[in-house]
Structures are given as structure tokens and as C-alpha cells.
Design a protein around this motif. Structure first.
Motif, mmCIF file in Angstrom:
data_model
loop_
_atom_site.group_PDB
_atom_site.id
_atom_site.type_symbol
_atom_site.label_atom_id
_atom_site.label_comp_id
_atom_site.label_asym_id
_atom_site.label_seq_id
_atom_site.Cartn_x
_atom_site.Cartn_y
_atom_site.Cartn_z
ATOM 1 N N ALA A 169 0.842 -1.207 0.000
ATOM 2 C CA ALA A 169 0.000 0.000 0.000
ATOM 3 C C ALA A 169 0.874 1.253 0.000
ATOM 4 O O ALA A 169 0.593 2.214 -0.729
ATOM 5 C CB ALA A 169 -0.943 -0.008 1.201
ATOM 6 N N LEU A 170 1.940 1.241 0.797
ATOM 7 C CA LEU A 170 2.874 2.382 0.797
ATOM 8 C C LEU A 170 3.540 2.548 -0.564
ATOM 9 O O LEU A 170 3.732 3.677 -1.037
ATOM 10 C CB LEU A 170 3.933 2.205 1.884
ATOM 11 N N ILE A 210 2.251 1.783 -3.414
ATOM 12 C CA ILE A 210 1.250 2.377 -4.312
ATOM 13 C C ILE A 210 1.178 3.883 -4.082
ATOM 14 O O ILE A 210 1.194 4.672 -5.042
ATOM 15 C CB ILE A 210 -0.129 1.719 -4.107
ATOM 16 N N ILE A 211 1.122 4.285 -2.830
ATOM 17 C CA ILE A 211 1.024 5.718 -2.511
ATOM 18 C C ILE A 211 2.239 6.473 -3.049
ATOM 19 O O ILE A 211 2.103 7.519 -3.701
ATOM 20 C CB ILE A 211 0.878 5.929 -0.988
ATOM 21 N N LEU A 212 3.438 5.956 -2.806
ATOM 22 C CA LEU A 212 4.653 6.628 -3.276
ATOM 23 C C LEU A 212 4.707 6.687 -4.798
ATOM 24 O O LEU A 212 5.124 7.698 -5.374
ATOM 25 C CB LEU A 212 5.890 5.936 -2.717
ATOM 26 N N ASN A 213 4.270 5.622 -5.453
ATOM 27 C CA ASN A 213 4.301 5.622 -6.918
ATOM 28 C C ASN A 213 3.224 6.518 -7.515
ATOM 29 O O ASN A 213 3.439 7.111 -8.574
ATOM 30 C CB ASN A 213 4.199 4.194 -7.452
ATOM 31 N N VAL A 214 2.075 6.636 -6.849
ATOM 32 C CA VAL A 214 1.053 7.580 -7.310
ATOM 33 C C VAL A 214 1.595 9.005 -7.192
ATOM 34 O O VAL A 214 1.427 9.823 -8.104
ATOM 35 C CB VAL A 214 -0.272 7.412 -6.528
ATOM 36 N N LEU A 215 2.270 9.310 -6.083
ATOM 37 C CA LEU A 215 2.894 10.630 -5.938
ATOM 38 C C LEU A 215 3.936 10.859 -7.030
ATOM 39 O O LEU A 215 4.072 11.968 -7.548
ATOM 40 C CB LEU A 215 3.522 10.776 -4.555
ATOM 41 N N ILE A 222 2.796 0.334 -9.655
ATOM 42 C CA ILE A 222 1.465 0.449 -9.052
ATOM 43 C C ILE A 222 0.651 -0.796 -9.373
ATOM 44 O O ILE A 222 0.024 -1.390 -8.478
ATOM 45 C CB ILE A 222 0.741 1.725 -9.545
#
Length: 125
Positions: free
Chosen positions: A83-84, A86-91, A104
Motif C-alpha cells: 500500500a505504501l 502504491i502511494i509513493l508511486n502515485v505521488l 502500481i
């Protein structure tokens, strides 16, 4: 094996091995950063990045070993780490790194796989 002797799913083994390889790579990069000791503004960038990479590498190795052993806490940690990621890659997408879509998707696939009933049973029963 899990506590109830459920057989380890094949992809759990693959994810575990990949985590261990990723962890060893992070530790290698961290060690090389320490050796580089690039100093910027009085702060050792090598020590900061190297130390961070060493910690991340150890966590990935621990998750890999935990996946091979069926430790229930590692199932939770695996979900959290993905989940982390995913968040970092979305950013990262927001700053123009459109290749971040691949990690992602991989993280989403891993989370969905870890949520499958037989995989959860291996870790949580």
C-alpha cells in the motif's frame, strides 16, 4: 509452513524470494552509499541514504523470510508495504514519472493475491 500446516502457495514463495533479492539489493546500495560519503552542506548524504537503504533492505528480507515461514504478522506487513508503494508511486506520477504505473499495477496484483482466501489461510490460520 503456516501454523496449521497449510501448504505454502507457489506465488507466496516467489514473492518471498523477490523480497529477499530486493532486500539484498537495497543493502548493497546502502553499503555503497556509505562508502561514497558524499557530503552536501555538512550532512553526509551517503550516510542518510545508505542508512535508509539498509533499513529498507532489512525489512524486505524480514518480510521475505516471514513469507517463507508463514508468519501472520508478515502478511499484514506485506499488505502495508505494498500500500505504501502504491502511494509513493502515485505521488511519483504527479511529478511526471509515468513509468510508475507499472509498480502500481504490480503492487495492486500482490495485494489482491495476498487477499485470496487460500493465501490468507496460509498466513492467518
Amino acid at each position: 509452513m503456516g501454523k496449521n500446516n497449510n501448504p505454502r502457495p507457489l506465488l507466496v514463495t516467489l514473492i518471498a524470494i523477490l523480497n529477499i533479492i530486493l532486500g539484498l539489493g537495497a543493502i548493497l546500495i546502502g553499503g555503497l552509499s556509505f562508502v561514497g560519503l558524499t557530503v552536501v552542506g555538512g550532512i553526509s548524504v551517503g550516510a542518510i541514504t545508505g542508512g535508509s537503504a539498509l533499513v529498507v533492505g532489512l525489512i524486505y528480507i524480514l518480510v521475505g523470510v516471514g513469507f517463507l515461514s508463514g508468519w501472520s504478522i508478515m502478511w499484514y506487513l506485506g499488505i502495508i508495504l505494498e500500500a505504501l508503494a502504491i502511494i509513493l508511486n502515485v505521488l511519483s506520477l504527479f511529478v511526471g514519472n509515468f513509468s510508475a504505473i507499472i509498480p502500481i499495477l504490480i503492487s495492486l496484483i500482490i495485494i489482491l493475491y495476498l487477499l485470496k482466501p487460500n493465501v490468507k489461510r496460509f498466513f492467518l490460520e
